[in-house]
Design a protein around this motif. Structure first.
Motif, short mmCIF file in Angstrom:
data_model
loop_
_atom_site.label_atom_id
_atom_site.label_comp_id
_atom_site.label_asym_id
_atom_site.label_seq_id
_atom_site.Cartn_x
_atom_site.Cartn_y
_atom_site.Cartn_z
N ASP A 163 -29.92 -5.72 -62.28
CA ASP A 163 -29.91 -6.44 -61.32
C ASP A 163 -29.09 -7.58 -60.51
OD1 ASP A 163 -32.12 -4.28 -61.42
OD2 ASP A 163 -33.71 -5.58 -61.04
N ASP A 164 -29.36 -8.32 -60.78
CA ASP A 164 -27.93 -9.44 -60.51
C ASP A 164 -27.21 -9.68 -61.24
OD1 ASP A 164 -30.23 -10.29 -59.36
OD2 ASP A 164 -31.19 -11.56 -60.60
N VAL A 165 -26.94 -9.50 -62.91
CA VAL A 165 -25.99 -9.87 -63.16
C VAL A 165 -25.27 -8.44 -64.69
CG1 VAL A 165 -24.56 -10.73 -65.01
CG2 VAL A 165 -25.82 -12.17 -63.21
N SER A 166 -24.53 -7.72 -63.81
CA SER A 166 -23.92 -6.52 -65.11
C SER A 166 -23.97 -6.94 -66.64
CB SER A 166 -23.36 -5.15 -65.26
OG SER A 166 -23.87 -5.17 -63.89
N LEU A 167 -24.11 -6.70 -67.56
CA LEU A 167 -23.89 -7.33 -69.13
C LEU A 167 -23.02 -6.07 -69.90
CD1 LEU A 167 -23.49 -9.82 -70.51
CD2 LEU A 167 -25.94 -9.31 -71.34
N VAL A 168 -22.23 -6.30 -70.99
CA VAL A 168 -21.33 -5.73 -71.77
C VAL A 168 -21.17 -6.61 -73.20
CG1 VAL A 168 -19.78 -4.29 -72.54
CG2 VAL A 168 -20.10 -4.15 -69.49
N GLY A 169 -21.06 -5.80 -74.10
CA GLY A 169 -21.11 -6.17 -75.80
C GLY A 169 -20.13 -5.44 -76.04
N TYR A 170 -20.18 -5.93 -77.33
CA TYR A 170 -18.96 -4.63 -78.15
C TYR A 170 -19.59 -4.62 -79.34
CZ TYR A 170 -14.22 -3.08 -79.01
OH TYR A 170 -13.09 -2.24 -79.21
N ASP A 171 -19.62 -3.71 -80.25
CA ASP A 171 -19.43 -3.42 -81.87
C ASP A 171 -20.96 -2.26 -82.14
OD1 ASP A 171 -18.04 -5.04 -82.60
OD2 ASP A 171 -19.12 -6.63 -83.33
N ASP A 172 -21.73 -2.37 -81.09
CA ASP A 172 -23.11 -1.62 -81.06
C ASP A 172 -23.94 -1.83 -82.10
OD1 ASP A 172 -24.57 0.27 -80.81
OD2 ASP A 172 -24.01 1.65 -81.45
N GLN A 173 -23.52 -3.16 -82.72
CA GLN A 173 -24.21 -3.79 -84.28
C GLN A 173 -25.96 -3.21 -84.24
OE1 GLN A 173 -24.50 -7.72 -84.69
NE2 GLN A 173 -23.09 -7.89 -84.13
N GLU A 174 -26.56 -2.30 -85.40
CA GLU A 174 -27.36 -1.77 -85.29
C GLU A 174 -28.92 -3.20 -85.23
OE1 GLU A 174 -29.54 0.96 -89.39
OE2 GLU A 174 -27.67 0.04 -89.78
N ALA A 175 -29.66 -2.52 -85.17
CA ALA A 175 -30.80 -2.93 -84.82
C ALA A 175 -30.51 -4.64 -84.19
CB ALA A 175 -31.49 -3.90 -86.14
N LEU A 176 -29.81 -4.43 -83.36
CA LEU A 176 -29.15 -5.63 -82.33
C LEU A 176 -29.30 -5.02 -81.12
CD1 LEU A 176 -28.79 -8.46 -80.63
CD2 LEU A 176 -26.51 -8.23 -81.80
N ALA A 177 -28.21 -4.34 -80.41
CA ALA A 177 -27.85 -4.32 -79.58
C ALA A 177 -29.00 -2.88 -78.74
CB ALA A 177 -26.38 -3.03 -78.82
N ALA A 193 -15.38 -0.77 -72.77
CA ALA A 193 -15.70 -2.21 -72.08
C ALA A 193 -15.86 -2.48 -71.09
CB ALA A 193 -15.70 -2.72 -73.45
N ALA A 194 -14.20 -2.86 -70.76
CA ALA A 194 -14.05 -3.24 -69.27
C ALA A 194 -14.33 -2.28 -67.92
CB ALA A 194 -12.70 -3.73 -68.96
N ALA A 195 -13.98 -0.90 -68.28
CA ALA A 195 -13.80 -0.32 -67.81
C ALA A 195 -15.68 0.11 -66.91
CB ALA A 195 -13.65 1.51 -68.15
N ALA A 196 -16.72 0.20 -67.86
CA ALA A 196 -17.51 0.22 -67.90
C ALA A 196 -17.85 -0.91 -66.88
CB ALA A 196 -18.92 -0.42 -69.17
N VAL A 197 -17.75 -1.69 -66.26
CA VAL A 197 -17.61 -2.63 -65.10
C VAL A 197 -17.29 -2.21 -63.65
CG1 VAL A 197 -19.36 -4.78 -66.50
CG2 VAL A 197 -17.22 -4.34 -65.79
N PHE A 198 -15.84 -2.38 -64.09
CA PHE A 198 -14.87 -1.76 -63.00
C PHE A 198 -15.20 -0.30 -62.48
CE2 PHE A 198 -11.83 -4.14 -65.79
CZ PHE A 198 -12.20 -6.05 -65.22
N ASP A 199 -15.89 0.50 -63.17
CA ASP A 199 -16.07 1.66 -62.72
C ASP A 199 -17.19 1.29 -62.11
OD1 ASP A 199 -13.87 3.12 -63.90
OD2 ASP A 199 -14.66 3.90 -65.27
N VAL A 258 -18.16 -9.29 -69.26
CA VAL A 258 -17.98 -8.82 -70.33
C VAL A 258 -17.45 -9.10 -71.46
CG1 VAL A 258 -16.14 -7.23 -71.96
CG2 VAL A 258 -16.27 -6.83 -69.11
N CYS A 259 -18.15 -9.20 -72.91
CA CYS A 259 -17.79 -10.63 -74.19
C CYS A 259 -17.66 -9.61 -74.95
CB CYS A 259 -19.66 -9.99 -74.49
SG CYS A 259 -21.08 -10.83 -73.35
N GLY A 260 -17.28 -10.68 -75.98
CA GLY A 260 -16.21 -10.07 -77.55
C GLY A 260 -16.98 -9.05 -77.95
#
Length: 355
Positions: free
Chosen positions: A290-304, A193-199, A267-269
């Motif tokens: 464009d202004d802020v990148s955002l990363v989640g966790y879980d890949d919740q169905e019908a949400l993410a 999750a964190a590497a997605a924004v660092f990379d 990077v979110c919990g």
């Protein structure tokens, strides 16, 4: 005298009662013994592929089903697996755990009996559920949770096979014959999750963590630190705030953090906290990514995947953990403790930071 009706095309005898193995044999034009070999998956008895298919077609045409109770008496073993669920019924996105268990069981000729004791069970409910399953002479017990946690099982006989999916026993010595403890590799997932924004080049990153001191929160944060070090960033320089995995806490924490300063990535919990942060950022007129990148966790169905933009996140391997727990329960060799990879899911909420 039993009523009968003759099918003049096939010569098979259809009865008003439940079809029998002899009816399948008559329709397929083979012996009853051959039907038994095929329907009981006797791999040690060679049956020609065409004959096997003819038997399966006949069984389907007649609506024949094996009498599992009689089969278990004959084999002197149970073909039913007991599943104790800790609230999976109220967590639709984690229902894939049960799907994994059931599909793996079906492939091995087993069926599942599921008892859900809620996500905050008392020990009495656990004990009643386990006793009910053991009374039915199950082949073993799988304890399954939608989120990682330690569970206090009733004291079990050492001969009772058990496996754990996304949870572990507080007292392994009293948890029967523990064949496996299957957990998501939360540290690896937090790293991804964190590497997605660092990379992507981000260095001004905010971490919105889940409930403090919970195992998943701690492991995901350890993964964050690993990714930071790999990117040449001091982990201590990354601001961290903690909530309770709800969208409301994601919104509140993001508001408090962005009141103090701006970040180029969050990077979110989990995905719900990311949803809360996304709503706050939209209110502030900040565009994602464009202004802020955002990363989640879980890949919740019908949400993410349904957010705008679709959320980059990390998937929890619920299906795989359930299937592995079932196989480990029935296999001869214990599997022990196993961490299952949490794969990153790249979508449209991450971009390179603006100059």
């Amino acid at each position: 005298m039993r009523d009968q009706a003759v099918d003049r095309d096939s010569g098979a005898t259809a009865r008003t009662g439940r079809p029998r193995m002899v009816d399948v044999a008559r329709l397929a034009g083979v012996s009853q013994a051959t039907v038994s070999f095929v329907l009981n998956d006797r791999a040690d008895i060679p049956v020609a592929a065409a004959t096997r298919q003819r038997i399966l077609d006949a069984a389907e045409q007649l609506g024949y089903r094996l009498n599992r109770a009689a089969q278990e008496l004959k084999l002197a073993r149970s073909t039913t697996v007991g599943v104790v669920s800790y609230g999976i019924a109220s967590h639709p996105f984690a229902g894939r755990t049960l799907l994994g268990i059931q599909n793996a069981a079906r492939a091995r000729g087993y069926v599942c009996m599921v008892v859900d004791v809620g996500d905050e069970p008392d020990h009495g409910a656990d004990a009643d559920a386990v006793a009910s399953l053991l009374d039915r002479v199950v082949a073993g017990l799988i304890f399954a949770s939608p989120g990682t946690l330690a569970v206090q099982t009733p004291t079990l006989d050492p001969g009772v096979r058990t496996a754990f999916s996304s949870c572990w026993p507080v007292d392994p010595a009293g948890a029967g014959d523990v064949r496996a403890v299957i957990l998501p590799d939360e540290r690896q997932g937090g790293n991804a999750a964190a590497a997605a924004v660092f990379d992507a080049g981000h260095r001004d990153v905010l971490f919105l963590g889940g409930t403090p001191r919970e195992w998943a929160t701690v492991e995901r944060e350890r993964g964050l630190d690993d990714a930071a070090r790999a990117a040449g960033i001091d982990p201590a320089s990354i601001p961290r705030v903690y909530g309770d995995y709800s969208a409301r806490s994601g919104y509140r924490l993001a508001a408090e953090a962005f009141d103090r300063r701006r970040y180029t990535a969050v990077v979110c919990g989990n995905d719900l906290m990311a949803l809360g942060a996304l709503l706050l950022l939209h209110e502030r007129g900040l565009r994602i990514p464009d202004d802020v990148s955002l990363v989640g966790y879980d890949d919740q169905e019908a949400l993410a995947a349904e957010l705008h933009p679709p959320l980059t996140t990390v998937a929890l391997p619920h299906y795989e953990m359930g299937a592995l727990a079932l196989d480990a329960l029935l296999d001869d060799e214990p599997l022990g403790r196993l961490a299952v990879t949490c794969p990153p899911v790249e979508r449209a909420s991450v971009a390179t930071p603006r100059a």
